[in-house]
Design a protein around this motif. Sequence first.
Motif, PDB file in Angstrom:
ATOM      1  N   TYR A 314       0.832  -1.205   0.000  1.00 37.94           N
ATOM      2  CA  TYR A 314       0.000   0.000   0.000  1.00 37.94           C
ATOM      3  C   TYR A 314       0.865   1.252   0.000  1.00 37.94           C
ATOM      4  N   ARG A 318       0.883   4.230  -2.781  1.00 30.69           N
ATOM      5  CA  ARG A 318       0.533   5.609  -2.438  1.00 30.69           C
ATOM      6  C   ARG A 318       1.705   6.559  -2.675  1.00 30.69           C
ATOM      7  N   ARG A 398      -2.827   1.422   7.554  1.00 29.86           N
ATOM      8  CA  ARG A 398      -2.990   2.135   6.281  1.00 29.86           C
ATOM      9  C   ARG A 398      -3.262   3.612   6.527  1.00 29.86           C
ATOM     10  N   ALA A 399      -3.989   3.902   7.599  1.00 32.09           N
ATOM     11  CA  ALA A 399      -4.287   5.305   7.908  1.00 32.09           C
ATOM     12  C   ALA A 399      -2.998   6.090   8.151  1.00 32.09           C
ATOM     13  N   ASP A 402      -1.587   6.921   4.813  1.00 36.69           N
ATOM     14  CA  ASP A 402      -2.339   8.057   4.275  1.00 36.69           C
ATOM     15  C   ASP A 402      -1.879   9.364   4.919  1.00 36.69           C
ATOM     16  N   ASP A 406      -0.373  12.625   2.986  1.00 34.85           N
ATOM     17  CA  ASP A 406      -0.915  13.969   3.214  1.00 34.85           C
ATOM     18  C   ASP A 406       0.172  14.904   3.744  1.00 34.85           C
TER      19      ASP A 406
END
Length: 417
Positions: A314, A318, A398-399, A402, A406
């Motif tokens: 992941y 990303r 996963r958060a 993210d 960001d």
Amino acid sequence: MDVERVRKDFPILERTVGEGRPLVYLDSAASSQKPRQVIEAMSDYYAHHHSNVHRGVHALAEEATALYEGARDKVAAFINAPDRNEVIFTKNSSEALNLVASVLGWAGEPYGLGPGDRVVITQMEHHSNIVPWQLTTQRTGSELAWLGLTDDGRLDLSNLDEVVNEHTKVVSVVHVSNILGTVNPLEVIVRRAHDVGAVVVVDASQSAPHLPLDVQTLGADFVAFTGHKMLGPTGIGVLWGRAELLNELPPFLGGGEMVGVVNMEGSTYAPIPHKYEAGTMPIAEAVGLGAAVDYLTALGMDNVARHEHEIVSYALERLGAVDGLRIIGPTEPEQHGAAISFILSVEGLGEIHPHDVGQVLDEQGIAVRVGQHCARPVCVRYGIPATTRASFSVYTTRAEIDALVDGLEHVKRFFGA
């Protein structure tokens, strides 16, 4: 594996940093966080069982010895060592690798090093698997050679038979790169090394916390790893070595516990593992490492590896979509460990120095590692001053990936403005 349940075991993940931002810890390759079970095991040892080990006959000494040696049993089972006495406690991987490099430099035939002999390492190594071999080859007059890197961050094995030649006495190689994340094809390297009669040393600092580690399947002669990267405390590491080698080679440090009989004219040495454990050892740290091994064993290393492969996959997806970001090392999740290094650029400005990236991310509560990661030859190979590195563990979500993406967009806006 239920990562949210796992995270509840790590008190530090509940804290905030800076201006009340939730901690996003992406620096586990440098040092992992510790579950309550490890913290409590060490606290209980100090509160109820502390004494020096082995030679005391009172109750506390016997309890402390049982806990210390019990940790050795746990580590031996964790790595499938054929003999628990092959597990040597050190203070970290660096000491374990220095131990091997030193005793091979001091040894006589057939293992000792001298003029005309060759030691082979790789351009991918941590400094802890470079500098000890430089010192040993300089001291013994032997030659240091190395395998290079491909453009995509893997070992260049095209000249393996030429580099690992009939003069090679030692091959020392990292299992998983701490900067590139590359998982190396050890079976190919081990086979070639043993074909020419060389001893094989493996730095497993970045594999023991993340992958099932079976020293018998690995086929190496020595394997080093450290506790603080695998949910355990600092100050404790492991060297596993084949018993026949450990029995034959000379001691590393002299002093209490490693001796048999001491006379003014000379001394004899204790059998392994104590031959290599001079003085008062890190007892509480061994207890903590044993608790960390229990924790990982309960999770199941196959489950740990599966979770971290999903996180790495992941993260590569990303990060690969971030404009201006260049991953240093393999970009595919296959044979990729739990660390990703990268360079970030802003249009019209060029590359942002990793130290600046790390500082701005820190203001967002995101902890990453910046610098050369004790792997300067890798940075030289790819013509970069340093990298930003995100690294993961059993508690990574996963958060958090993210949040990193960001945060990197925020970095670009910050410097772009």
